[in-house]
Design a protein around this motif. Structure first.
Motif, PDB file in Angstrom:
ATOM      1  N   ILE A  51      18.531   1.942  -9.546  1.00 16.57           N
ATOM      2  CA  ILE A  51      17.760   0.958 -10.300  1.00 16.57           C
ATOM      3  C   ILE A  51      16.795   0.286  -9.333  1.00 16.57           C
ATOM      4  O   ILE A  51      17.171  -0.091  -8.223  1.00 16.57           O
ATOM      5  CB  ILE A  51      18.690  -0.090 -10.943  1.00 16.57           C
ATOM      6  N   ALA A  52      15.526   0.158  -9.740  1.00 16.70           N
ATOM      7  CA  ALA A  52      14.516  -0.561  -8.954  1.00 16.70           C
ATOM      8  C   ALA A  52      14.235   0.086  -7.605  1.00 16.70           C
ATOM      9  O   ALA A  52      13.983  -0.607  -6.618  1.00 16.70           O
ATOM     10  CB  ALA A  52      14.913  -2.027  -8.776  1.00 16.70           C
ATOM     11  N   CYS A  53      14.268   1.402  -7.545  1.00 20.71           N
ATOM     12  CA  CYS A  53      13.801   2.101  -6.343  1.00 20.71           C
ATOM     13  C   CYS A  53      12.278   2.180  -6.431  1.00 20.71           C
ATOM     14  O   CYS A  53      11.733   2.949  -7.236  1.00 20.71           O
ATOM     15  CB  CYS A  53      14.419   3.492  -6.251  1.00 20.71           C
ATOM     16  N   LEU A  54      11.594   1.386  -5.649  1.00 21.39           N
ATOM     17  CA  LEU A  54      10.140   1.268  -5.756  1.00 21.39           C
ATOM     18  C   LEU A  54       9.433   2.572  -5.415  1.00 21.39           C
ATOM     19  O   LEU A  54       8.424   2.921  -6.034  1.00 21.39           O
ATOM     20  CB  LEU A  54       9.640   0.140  -4.842  1.00 21.39           C
ATOM     21  N   GLU A  55       9.970   3.302  -4.449  1.00 17.78           N
ATOM     22  CA  GLU A  55       9.375   4.580  -4.075  1.00 17.78           C
ATOM     23  C   GLU A  55       9.474   5.584  -5.224  1.00 17.78           C
ATOM     24  O   GLU A  55       8.540   6.362  -5.463  1.00 17.78           O
ATOM     25  CB  GLU A  55      10.057   5.134  -2.825  1.00 17.78           C
ATOM     26  N   GLU A  56      10.580   5.585  -5.915  1.00 19.71           N
ATOM     27  CA  GLU A  56      10.757   6.507  -7.048  1.00 19.71           C
ATOM     28  C   GLU A  56       9.756   6.202  -8.163  1.00 19.71           C
ATOM     29  O   GLU A  56       9.144   7.115  -8.734  1.00 19.71           O
ATOM     30  CB  GLU A  56      12.187   6.404  -7.581  1.00 19.71           C
ATOM     31  N   ILE A  57       9.574   4.924  -8.476  1.00 19.68           N
ATOM     32  CA  ILE A  57       8.616   4.539  -9.517  1.00 19.68           C
ATOM     33  C   ILE A  57       7.202   4.922  -9.095  1.00 19.68           C
ATOM     34  O   ILE A  57       6.415   5.424  -9.905  1.00 19.68           O
ATOM     35  CB  ILE A  57       8.715   3.033  -9.813  1.00 19.68           C
ATOM     36  N   ALA A  58       6.886   4.695  -7.841  1.00 19.10           N
ATOM     37  CA  ALA A  58       5.548   5.038  -7.336  1.00 19.10           C
ATOM     38  C   ALA A  58       5.280   6.530  -7.483  1.00 19.10           C
ATOM     39  O   ALA A  58       4.173   6.945  -7.867  1.00 19.10           O
ATOM     40  CB  ALA A  58       5.414   4.606  -5.882  1.00 19.10           C
ATOM     41  N   TYR A  61       1.413   6.611  -8.342  1.00 19.00           N
ATOM     42  CA  TYR A  61       0.753   5.535  -7.619  1.00 19.00           C
ATOM     43  C   TYR A  61       0.440   5.947  -6.184  1.00 19.00           C
ATOM     44  O   TYR A  61      -0.377   5.299  -5.516  1.00 19.00           O
ATOM     45  CB  TYR A  61       1.642   4.285  -7.581  1.00 19.00           C
ATOM     46  N   ILE A  62       1.096   6.995  -5.719  1.00 14.83           N
ATOM     47  CA  ILE A  62       0.918   7.442  -4.344  1.00 14.83           C
ATOM     48  C   ILE A  62       1.083   8.956  -4.302  1.00 14.83           C
ATOM     49  O   ILE A  62       1.836   9.534  -5.094  1.00 14.83           O
ATOM     50  CB  ILE A  62       1.936   6.750  -3.411  1.00 14.83           C
ATOM     51  N   ARG A  63       0.376   9.584  -3.404  1.00 17.40           N
ATOM     52  CA  ARG A  63       0.479  11.033  -3.267  1.00 17.40           C
ATOM     53  C   ARG A  63       1.819  11.408  -2.625  1.00 17.40           C
ATOM     54  O   ARG A  63       2.349  10.675  -1.783  1.00 17.40           O
ATOM     55  CB  ARG A  63      -0.657  11.570  -2.410  1.00 17.40           C
ATOM     56  N   LYS A  64       2.330  12.550  -3.030  1.00 20.19           N
ATOM     57  CA  LYS A  64       3.606  13.025  -2.500  1.00 20.19           C
ATOM     58  C   LYS A  64       3.546  13.167  -0.974  1.00 20.19           C
ATOM     59  O   LYS A  64       4.504  12.822  -0.272  1.00 20.19           O
ATOM     60  CB  LYS A  64       3.960  14.359  -3.149  1.00 20.19           C
ATOM     61  N   GLU A  65       2.421  13.651  -0.464  1.00 25.27           N
ATOM     62  CA  GLU A  65       2.280  13.846   0.974  1.00 25.27           C
ATOM     63  C   GLU A  65       2.375  12.531   1.738  1.00 25.27           C
ATOM     64  O   GLU A  65       2.994  12.441   2.811  1.00 25.27           O
ATOM     65  CB  GLU A  65       0.933  14.523   1.288  1.00 25.27           C
ATOM     66  N   ASP A  66       1.766  11.476   1.166  1.00 19.23           N
ATOM     67  CA  ASP A  66       1.829  10.162   1.814  1.00 19.23           C
ATOM     68  C   ASP A  66       3.242   9.596   1.779  1.00 19.23           C
ATOM     69  O   ASP A  66       3.681   8.929   2.725  1.00 19.23           O
ATOM     70  CB  ASP A  66       0.855   9.198   1.128  1.00 19.23           C
ATOM     71  N   ASN A 107      -1.225  -3.482  -4.585  1.00 21.78           N
ATOM     72  CA  ASN A 107      -2.067  -4.414  -3.839  1.00 21.78           C
ATOM     73  C   ASN A 107      -1.394  -5.777  -3.907  1.00 21.78           C
ATOM     74  O   ASN A 107      -1.494  -6.480  -4.922  1.00 21.78           O
ATOM     75  CB  ASN A 107      -3.472  -4.471  -4.437  1.00 21.78           C
ATOM     76  N   ILE A 108      -0.669  -6.142  -2.863  1.00 16.33           N
ATOM     77  CA  ILE A 108       0.117  -7.372  -2.858  1.00 16.33           C
ATOM     78  C   ILE A 108      -0.558  -8.421  -1.983  1.00 16.33           C
ATOM     79  O   ILE A 108      -0.927  -8.151  -0.842  1.00 16.33           O
ATOM     80  CB  ILE A 108       1.552  -7.110  -2.361  1.00 16.33           C
ATOM     81  N   GLN A 109      -0.711  -9.615  -2.557  1.00 18.43           N
ATOM     82  CA  GLN A 109      -1.223 -10.764  -1.824  1.00 18.43           C
ATOM     83  C   GLN A 109      -0.153 -11.855  -1.815  1.00 18.43           C
ATOM     84  O   GLN A 109       0.836 -11.785  -2.561  1.00 18.43           O
ATOM     85  CB  GLN A 109      -2.504 -11.284  -2.481  1.00 18.43           C
ATOM     86  N   GLU A 137       0.823  -1.212   0.000  1.00 16.11           N
ATOM     87  CA  GLU A 137       0.000   0.000   0.000  1.00 16.11           C
ATOM     88  C   GLU A 137       0.860   1.266   0.000  1.00 16.11           C
ATOM     89  O   GLU A 137       0.504   2.279  -0.606  1.00 16.11           O
ATOM     90  CB  GLU A 137      -0.928  -0.007   1.208  1.00 16.11           C
ATOM     91  N   HIS A 138       2.010   1.211   0.659  1.00 14.39           N
ATOM     92  CA  HIS A 138       2.856   2.405   0.781  1.00 14.39           C
ATOM     93  C   HIS A 138       3.471   2.834  -0.547  1.00 14.39           C
ATOM     94  O   HIS A 138       3.956   3.961  -0.673  1.00 14.39           O
ATOM     95  CB  HIS A 138       3.965   2.149   1.803  1.00 14.39           C
TER      96      HIS A 138
END
Length: 286
Positions: free
Chosen positions: A248-255, A260-265, A74-76, A69-70
């Motif tokens: 490479i593969a920084c998940l937060e950067e891609i998000a 995928y996520i608001r800057k504030e969050d 949506n990971i299961q 979520e962060h």
């Protein structure tokens, strides 16, 4: 399109590194191996993801990535009780797939290309059939190998051949339509007792429904299932990141880049991270 990340197995080729930890949680330079295939899903816009892992590793995966979520995912999770082959992922994940198209990624495969998102875009939008990729390798007998005719059309796929007909290996990224779970249930185990992904690919090939894309020059693929390849992948990531100044593969950067996520969050999330070079990098992005 749904995404399945197969991250089970024993990691026996990496012994003794995998005595106490699954190979997909080992570091590839500055981040866990599992970050790299997750980044491919994110670059392609695939946000509903099923991670299939060993029961003993389940809590570790949840601790590292949670429900996603962060970073807008949506990971299961599902457990693979025995290493019964790659194709079993579509049986374990049948309920998750739920009649949609699906991309399967192997957790120990690392891809890097300046236009990776564009390269897989056609695959993500497939209407029916399947897409796989081909990548030239120096040691083709280690992989599933695809053969082309003089019109560049795939005509055969052979798993780890003793006498390879080409040097084009099939890397661990596959795109299938909604029939794939039924196909997986219909195939029989191979001589080594596994449900082979090559049998699924050959099914689509026999129906004229398999398309093959080539990774050309400038594209990088590592199968990090051996000590040498794991070291080479880490060395490659280190060189690129230090030379160019991005990760490479920084998940937060891609998000952030894909909204995928608001800057504030993201700001609130990063404040909770321990002090590290990784945290500083994300803070600088924000």
């Amino acid at each position: 399109m749904k995404g399945i990340l197969l991250a089970g197995g024993t990691g026996s080729r990496l012994y003794p590194n995998t005595i106490a930890i699954n190979k997909h949680l080992l570091p590839v330079y500055d981040k866990p191996m599992i970050y790299y295939p997750l980044s491919v899903f994110m670059l392609g816009g695939i946000r509903d993801i099923l991670i299939i892992c060993n029961e003993s590793d389940l809590n570790l995966y949840k601790k590292i990535i949670g429900n996603g979520e962060h970073i807008g995912l949506n990971i299961q999770f599902k457990v693979q009780k025995h290493p019964n082959g790659i194709a079993e992922a579509f049986i374990i994940g049948e309920e998750f797939i739920n009649g949609e198209n699906v991309c399967l990624l192997l957790g120990d495969n690392i891809f890097h290309s300046p236009n990776l998102g564009k390269k897989i875009n056609d695959c993500i939008n497939l209407r029916s059939g399947a897409y796989i990729f081909a990548y030239p390798v120096a040691d083709p007998s280690r992989y599933g190998i695809v053969e082309f005719d003089d019109k560049n059309k795939a005509i055969s796929i052979e798993e780890k051949p003793l006498k390879p007909r080409t040097n084009y290996a099939v890397p661990g990224i596959y795109f299938y339509d909604s029939k794939v779970s039924e196909i997986a249930k219909s195939i029989k185990p191979s001589d080594r007792g596994e449900l082979e992904i090559t049998d699924i690919n050959n099914y689509y090939l026999s129906k004229g429904e398999l398309k093959v894309k080539r990774f050309g020059r400038g594209s990088v693929w590592f199968d990090t299932g051996t000590t040498q390849s794991l070291y080479s992948a880490s060395e490659y990531v280190e060189i690129v990141e230090k030379r160019q100044g991005y990760k490479i593969a920084c998940l937060e950067e891609i998000a952030l880049n894909h909204n995928y996520i608001r800057k504030e969050d993201m700001i609130n999330y990063v404040e909770l991270l321990p002090n590290s070079d990784y945290k500083q990098y994300v803070e600088n992005l924000i």
